[in-house]
Design a protein around this motif. Sequence first.
Motif, PDB file in Angstrom:
ATOM      1  N   ASP A 169       0.788  -1.248  -0.063  1.00  0.00           N
ATOM      2  CA  ASP A 169       0.041  -0.090   0.007  1.00  0.00           C
ATOM      3  C   ASP A 169       0.953   1.228  -0.106  1.00  0.00           C
ATOM      4  OD1 ASP A 169      -2.456  -1.369  -0.178  1.00  0.00           O
ATOM      5  OD2 ASP A 169      -2.995  -1.417   2.276  1.00  0.00           O
ATOM      6  N   VAL A 170       2.156   1.205   0.604  1.00  0.00           N
ATOM      7  CA  VAL A 170       2.827   2.466   0.474  1.00  0.00           C
ATOM      8  C   VAL A 170       3.925   2.310  -0.638  1.00  0.00           C
ATOM      9  CG1 VAL A 170       2.492   3.055   2.935  1.00  0.00           C
ATOM     10  CG2 VAL A 170       4.248   1.330   2.440  1.00  0.00           C
ATOM     11  N   THR A 171       3.981   1.237  -1.348  1.00  0.00           N
ATOM     12  CA  THR A 171       4.816   1.309  -2.566  1.00  0.00           C
ATOM     13  C   THR A 171       4.165   1.728  -3.918  1.00  0.00           C
ATOM     14  OG1 THR A 171       5.804  -1.068  -1.548  1.00  0.00           O
ATOM     15  CG2 THR A 171       6.260  -0.441  -3.761  1.00  0.00           C
ATOM     16  N   ASP A 172       4.872   2.737  -4.337  1.00  0.00           N
ATOM     17  CA  ASP A 172       4.251   3.163  -5.658  1.00  0.00           C
ATOM     18  C   ASP A 172       4.782   2.522  -6.696  1.00  0.00           C
ATOM     19  OD1 ASP A 172       2.842   5.575  -4.300  1.00  0.00           O
ATOM     20  OD2 ASP A 172       4.835   6.201  -3.640  1.00  0.00           O
ATOM     21  N   LEU A 173       6.133   2.011  -6.680  1.00  0.00           N
ATOM     22  CA  LEU A 173       6.435   1.309  -7.975  1.00  0.00           C
ATOM     23  C   LEU A 173       7.405   0.194  -7.594  1.00  0.00           C
ATOM     24  CD1 LEU A 173       7.462   1.601 -11.092  1.00  0.00           C
ATOM     25  CD2 LEU A 173       9.380   2.963 -10.447  1.00  0.00           C
ATOM     26  N   THR A 204      -0.238  -2.153  -9.581  1.00  0.00           N
ATOM     27  CA  THR A 204       0.965  -1.435  -8.856  1.00  0.00           C
ATOM     28  C   THR A 204       1.979  -1.570 -10.329  1.00  0.00           C
ATOM     29  OG1 THR A 204       0.803  -2.659  -6.762  1.00  0.00           O
ATOM     30  CG2 THR A 204       3.037  -1.703  -7.731  1.00  0.00           C
ATOM     31  N   PRO A 205       2.362  -0.398 -10.699  1.00  0.00           N
ATOM     32  CA  PRO A 205       3.518  -0.112 -11.639  1.00  0.00           C
ATOM     33  C   PRO A 205       4.501  -0.856 -11.437  1.00  0.00           C
ATOM     34  CG  PRO A 205       2.321   1.894 -10.906  1.00  0.00           C
ATOM     35  CD  PRO A 205       2.065   1.077  -9.796  1.00  0.00           C
ATOM     36  N   VAL A 216       3.298  -3.227 -16.633  1.00  0.00           N
ATOM     37  CA  VAL A 216       4.630  -3.002 -16.995  1.00  0.00           C
ATOM     38  C   VAL A 216       4.626  -1.813 -17.715  1.00  0.00           C
ATOM     39  CG1 VAL A 216       6.876  -4.005 -17.705  1.00  0.00           C
ATOM     40  CG2 VAL A 216       5.236  -5.252 -16.682  1.00  0.00           C
ATOM     41  N   GLU A 217       5.426  -0.662 -16.979  1.00  0.00           N
ATOM     42  CA  GLU A 217       5.488   0.468 -17.644  1.00  0.00           C
ATOM     43  C   GLU A 217       6.736   0.722 -18.618  1.00  0.00           C
ATOM     44  OE1 GLU A 217       3.383   3.494 -14.443  1.00  0.00           O
ATOM     45  OE2 GLU A 217       5.641   3.580 -14.606  1.00  0.00           O
ATOM     46  N   ARG A 218       7.766  -0.189 -18.458  1.00  0.00           N
ATOM     47  CA  ARG A 218       8.881  -0.410 -19.267  1.00  0.00           C
ATOM     48  C   ARG A 218      10.020  -1.463 -18.889  1.00  0.00           C
ATOM     49  NH1 ARG A 218      12.519   4.864 -17.915  1.00  0.00           N
ATOM     50  NH2 ARG A 218      14.497   3.557 -18.875  1.00  0.00           N
TER      51      ARG A 218
END
Length: 246
Positions: A123-127, A163-164, A195-197
């Motif tokens: 929950d506190v992990t942005d990437l 999650t990204p 998956v963004e990259r």
Amino acid sequence: MTVATVPGRLHSWDISTGVDGPGTRFVAFLAGCPLRCLYCQNPDTWHMRDGTATTAGAVLRQVEQFASFVHVAGGGMTVSGGEPLLQPRFVEALFTGARGLGLPTALDTAGGLGARASEALLDVTDLVLLDVKAWDPARYRRLTGGEVAPTLAFARRLAARGTPIWVRYVLVPGLTDDPAEVDGVARFAAALGTVERVDVLPFHRLGAPKYERLGIPFPLLDTPPPDTALVDRVREQFRRTGLAAY
């Protein structure tokens, strides 16, 4: 126990740009890793006992000194290793504190200990910077000493949460350059949907002096880095599945 008093073992920290997530990052490297990747550049992070005993509060006081600069530079805080999920409660405390400073968070992990990541931590992990080291289970075992299935399960869990993810793939001639191997990782990553990259990271031998100092043989001392043509080919394989690859 408060966030500030959560204990952990820290290897080191640094200010980094470009390789540990978006923008300029405060990167905390935690001590301890269960894998023994043949290409590992940081054997000095393998054992938790070799880290410095600290608390989340002590690390966050360091982060606070750079918070304004990091924020303006479009960055945040990354927790790396070693393998940070050996210390999931410590990571959660660091990320909770970083969020309190207005900094986005990124977890750099091989994913094999993903089951240890609580919902509160995520929950506190942005990437998540997810190291997918190989596709074939036998190859993964030979390369790392571990199993690939937990990493893939963690990736699916992250995707289900939305999650990204940035996938990281270390390209080692003769080990991870097989076209079928790359296609397996690429198809899996493309199917996740978050998956963004993909960062294709060319193998290098810059960590060899660390092995020498520690009296440990470097398994890939005679393996050359990949040439430009090979790096381009692998990046293109990822791009053919619709992923952005660099």
